[in-house]
Design a protein around this motif. Structure first.
Motif, mmCIF file in Angstrom:
data_model
loop_
_atom_site.group_PDB
_atom_site.id
_atom_site.type_symbol
_atom_site.label_atom_id
_atom_site.label_comp_id
_atom_site.label_asym_id
_atom_site.label_seq_id
_atom_site.Cartn_x
_atom_site.Cartn_y
_atom_site.Cartn_z
ATOM 1 N N ALA A 167 -20.884 17.445 -32.867
ATOM 2 C CA ALA A 167 -21.742 16.958 -31.775
ATOM 3 C C ALA A 167 -23.169 16.724 -32.261
ATOM 4 O O ALA A 167 -23.817 15.746 -31.876
ATOM 5 N N LYS A 168 -23.649 17.615 -33.126
ATOM 6 C CA LYS A 168 -25.010 17.465 -33.629
ATOM 7 C C LYS A 168 -25.114 16.331 -34.650
ATOM 8 O O LYS A 168 -26.215 15.858 -34.941
ATOM 9 N N ARG A 169 -23.989 15.909 -35.181
ATOM 10 C CA ARG A 169 -23.971 14.726 -36.053
ATOM 11 C C ARG A 169 -23.765 13.451 -35.244
ATOM 12 O O ARG A 169 -23.545 12.378 -35.805
ATOM 13 N N LEU A 170 -23.789 13.580 -33.923
ATOM 14 C CA LEU A 170 -23.604 12.476 -32.987
ATOM 15 C C LEU A 170 -22.184 11.923 -33.024
ATOM 16 O O LEU A 170 -21.939 10.781 -32.620
ATOM 17 N N GLU A 171 -21.250 12.745 -33.482
ATOM 18 C CA GLU A 171 -19.839 12.372 -33.427
ATOM 19 C C GLU A 171 -19.286 12.749 -32.052
ATOM 20 O O GLU A 171 -19.723 13.734 -31.441
ATOM 21 N N PRO A 172 -18.325 11.990 -31.545
ATOM 22 C CA PRO A 172 -17.793 12.293 -30.210
ATOM 23 C C PRO A 172 -17.012 13.611 -30.191
ATOM 24 O O PRO A 172 -16.320 13.947 -31.156
ATOM 25 N N VAL A 173 -17.167 14.349 -29.116
ATOM 26 C CA VAL A 173 -16.417 15.591 -28.897
ATOM 27 C C VAL A 173 -15.544 15.380 -27.669
ATOM 28 O O VAL A 173 -16.061 15.005 -26.605
ATOM 29 N N PRO A 174 -14.225 15.568 -27.795
ATOM 30 C CA PRO A 174 -13.356 15.358 -26.631
ATOM 31 C C PRO A 174 -13.812 16.200 -25.437
ATOM 32 O O PRO A 174 -14.081 17.400 -25.597
ATOM 33 N N PRO A 175 -13.931 15.600 -24.270
ATOM 34 C CA PRO A 175 -14.374 16.374 -23.095
ATOM 35 C C PRO A 175 -13.362 17.451 -22.723
ATOM 36 O O PRO A 175 -12.160 17.192 -22.685
ATOM 37 N N LYS A 176 -13.868 18.624 -22.487
ATOM 38 C CA LYS A 176 -13.025 19.758 -22.108
ATOM 39 C C LYS A 176 -13.756 20.588 -21.065
ATOM 40 O O LYS A 176 -14.997 20.568 -20.987
ATOM 41 N N THR A 177 -12.985 21.318 -20.296
ATOM 42 C CA THR A 177 -13.577 22.270 -19.359
ATOM 43 C C THR A 177 -12.822 23.587 -19.457
ATOM 44 O O THR A 177 -11.628 23.609 -19.775
ATOM 45 N N CYS A 178 -13.529 24.658 -19.201
ATOM 46 C CA CYS A 178 -12.939 25.997 -19.192
ATOM 47 C C CYS A 178 -14.000 26.952 -18.659
ATOM 48 O O CYS A 178 -15.144 26.544 -18.414
ATOM 49 N N CYS A 237 -15.592 24.944 -25.087
ATOM 50 C CA CYS A 237 -14.175 24.969 -24.733
ATOM 51 C C CYS A 237 -13.276 24.435 -25.846
ATOM 52 O O CYS A 237 -12.043 24.429 -25.694
ATOM 53 N N SER A 238 -13.848 23.991 -26.946
ATOM 54 C CA SER A 238 -13.047 23.484 -28.071
ATOM 55 C C SER A 238 -12.355 24.632 -28.789
ATOM 56 O O SER A 238 -12.840 25.775 -28.787
ATOM 57 N N THR A 239 -11.256 24.305 -29.411
ATOM 58 C CA THR A 239 -10.516 25.320 -30.166
ATOM 59 C C THR A 239 -11.358 25.885 -31.297
ATOM 60 O O THR A 239 -11.351 27.090 -31.559
#
Length: 252
Positions: free
Chosen positions: A196-207, A185-187
């Motif tokens: 995400a695979k670098r273990l960095e946070p990804v803002p939660p999104k839904t779609c 759902c990210s832009t």
């Protein structure tokens, strides 16, 4: 010494012997050569045994007397009389030393992936330099999936397009599933997956997203491990492979 004094008795005895011989001969023939069923009849037989799921295909196997049964990319064999099912075995061509079962599995995988298409996969394109396209079943939290993704730019530069199916092994109630949805759902999905695979946070999104479809497709292909890599012909490569090894498998 035997004396046959009554011709009628002798004739009756002979007739009885002939009748019994014919009866038991017919019984033996019926036992030795049971009636062969058609593909449609075998399909119906399998449906009666497992009403919850119809086989995708029933077709003659390379061995006389056997039919091949496909459920997704799972391969079984059934005898042509519908009485015996072979499950979990490999049909081996001894002359050529290949598994005919795996040949059928690979073709079924390629067919399922082709039918699904790329519109709902997370694609890292190789651009104009594309020479190969592979499908990779990935779990964001899988360490070897993360290791594979470290080489994504190298693979793209070598002409390999990577098409991801998101497969959170922990299930649809897990944090891995929510991360997968957030990535989709990210832009910028490619950037979000890389972070995400670098273990960095990804803002939660839904779609509206295809993650549940990815899980269902991978289950139909009958794969549970990540990463799992599918070559263009449906050949399965299990686990992490460095770029050089993967390129060699692709024929480079």
């Amino acid at each position: 010494m035997w004396h046959m004094t009554n011709s009628r008795t002798c004739t009756g005895f002979t007739t009885l012997v002939v009748k019994r011989t014919l009866f038991f001969g017919a019984l033996l023939l019926a036992t030795a050569a049971p009636a062969e069923m058609s593909e449609t009849q075998l399909h119906e037989r399998l449906m009666a045994l497992n009403p919850d799921r119809a086989p995708d295909r029933v077709r003659p196997a390379p061995v006389p007397g056997l039919y091949e049964v496909l459920y997704g990319a799972q391969v079984f064999y059934i005898t042509d009389d519908g009485k015996h099912l072979i499950s979990g075995g490999e049909l081996i061509d001894l002359d050529n030393r290949i598994s005919l079962t795996e040949v059928s599995r690979a073709a079924a995988r390629a067919e399922l992936l082709e039918a699904y298409g790329t519109d709902k996969m997370l694609v890292f394109p190789a651009g104009a330099s594309r020479r190969h396209a592979i499908v990779v079943v990935t779990d964001i939290d899988c360490p070897y999936c993360q290791k594979f993704h470290e080489h994504i730019e190298e693979l793209n530069a070598a002409g390999v397009e990577v098409r991801y199916l998101l497969y959170p092994r922990a299930g649809m109630e897990s944090g891995s599933y929510q991360k997968s949805v957030s990535v989709w759902c990210s832009t910028d999905r490619q950037d979000a997956l890389t972070r995400a695979k670098r273990l960095e946070p990804v803002p939660p999104k839904t779609c509206a997203n295809p993650v549940a479809e990815h899980i269902d497709l991978v289950d139909r292909i009958n794969i549970r491990s990540t990463p799992s890599i599918f070559l263009p012909d449906g050949t399965l490569v299990r686990g992490y492979r460095p770029p050089a090894e993967l390129l060699a498998l692709l024929g480079d």
